[in-house]
Design a protein around this motif. Sequence first.
Motif, short mmCIF file in Angstrom:
data_model
loop_
_atom_site.label_atom_id
_atom_site.label_comp_id
_atom_site.label_asym_id
_atom_site.label_seq_id
_atom_site.Cartn_x
_atom_site.Cartn_y
_atom_site.Cartn_z
N ARG A 167 0.94 -1.21 0.10
CA ARG A 167 -0.05 -0.02 0.20
C ARG A 167 0.89 1.28 -0.05
N PRO A 168 0.76 2.20 -0.91
CA PRO A 168 1.62 3.43 -1.02
C PRO A 168 1.29 4.34 0.10
N PHE A 169 2.28 4.80 0.55
CA PHE A 169 2.01 6.16 1.38
C PHE A 169 3.48 7.06 1.31
N LEU A 170 3.14 8.37 1.71
CA LEU A 170 3.74 9.53 1.74
C LEU A 170 4.86 9.90 2.59
N ARG A 175 8.78 14.06 0.69
CA ARG A 175 7.53 13.88 0.16
C ARG A 175 7.51 12.75 -1.19
N ARG A 176 8.20 11.82 -0.72
CA ARG A 176 8.07 10.55 -1.85
C ARG A 176 7.49 9.58 -1.69
N TRP A 177 6.63 9.15 -2.52
CA TRP A 177 5.87 7.82 -2.29
C TRP A 177 6.44 6.58 -2.29
N SER A 179 6.35 2.26 -0.22
CA SER A 179 5.42 1.30 0.28
C SER A 179 6.40 0.50 1.27
N ILE A 180 5.78 -0.36 2.08
CA ILE A 180 6.64 -1.04 3.10
C ILE A 180 7.66 -2.14 2.65
N ARG A 181 7.16 -2.68 1.42
CA ARG A 181 7.85 -3.68 0.66
C ARG A 181 9.23 -2.94 -0.04
N GLN A 182 8.94 -1.52 -0.29
CA GLN A 182 10.05 -0.89 -0.71
C GLN A 182 11.02 -0.20 0.42
N SER A 183 10.47 0.36 1.31
CA SER A 183 11.34 0.99 2.31
C SER A 183 11.86 0.08 3.37
N ALA A 184 11.06 -0.96 3.63
CA ALA A 184 11.31 -2.06 4.71
C ALA A 184 11.36 -3.40 4.22
N PRO A 185 12.32 -3.81 3.22
CA PRO A 185 12.25 -5.00 2.60
C PRO A 185 12.67 -6.35 3.41
N GLU A 186 12.95 -6.09 4.78
CA GLU A 186 13.12 -7.16 5.43
C GLU A 186 12.07 -7.60 6.20
#
Length: 308
Positions: A167-170, A175-177, A179-186
């Motif tokens: 789920r995308p979030f800002l 101010r960059r969109w 997701s958890i999978r992108q920013s917290a891949p573990e």
Amino acid sequence: IFFRLLFFMAVYLALLLVAVFSLATGSTDTVPYWRGQTVRHLHQEYYNIFRHGNRNAASHLWSTFLLDRSMQMTQARLEYMFTGYCAVSGSPVNPHDYNRYRLTLPLVSGGGKRRTGYMHYCCWPCVCDTQDFIRVDTKTVSTSDGERQYHFAVLGNPCQNPDDLDRPFLQPFDRRWTSIRQSAPEVRCGDNHTLIGATLSDHGYPIIAMFFDAEQLEDEVADGAVSNGNAAPTPGRISVSPSGVKYQDETEWGPMCTDRANNGYNSGMGEIFRKVAAITEIDIPTAPAIESNLAPPNTEGTCEAGEM
């Protein structure tokens, strides 16, 4: 013949120790012996612990690394190692008096019970995120000194709703969109809604850190706050427990936590940890009862989101 006999006896004892460890942990996997003696040695294991990305919101992997090796450590060494990282950001931490924080959090067992303890953080915003999402549960751990029940900081299992990882979030910083999978891949989900690499507490929640015992203070009020008379909250003020433990109390940061929330959580980990923790919150009643107990006797990470 004598030396050959000694060799076979040594091999037998080694295999016996492995078998005892496997039975005690309920695992048939052999855990290599770890010789780490300081938190710096723990930090050197970073790339062995985080193999699929950065450490963002993935402190369950630090916890599992240590708990898998608990039989190799004394209780004192295990407790010390758990001071070596931040439960919220996952950042490596060098523990000292000025990053020890005292909090009172609900116990997942319910009944309105709360417990007071210490945690080491990389920065003050982690206090706010802890108050909002982290709860306390127990687990009995086997060490070289024997078994002991510890209290641990736990989260709800984000893999109960794995679709939310995408789920995308800002992010409030740039101010960059994301997701958890992108920013917290573990933060990865396996079969049957399991959080990969997590060790579960007695009530089935992922363990992210140890919640270190703290003694109840004489001026502690019903809701767990510490009264400083008419003194206004003073962020950074150091308090001292009756047994001499220095710490910062969570109440000192109340106004700053409110200000941070009003500004979109634009400090610390930003929204990353909060998005992970909010997927499946631990829903338990909060009430004033407090459980009291006694406290046990250069490269530091930051709270900001990690790229590695």
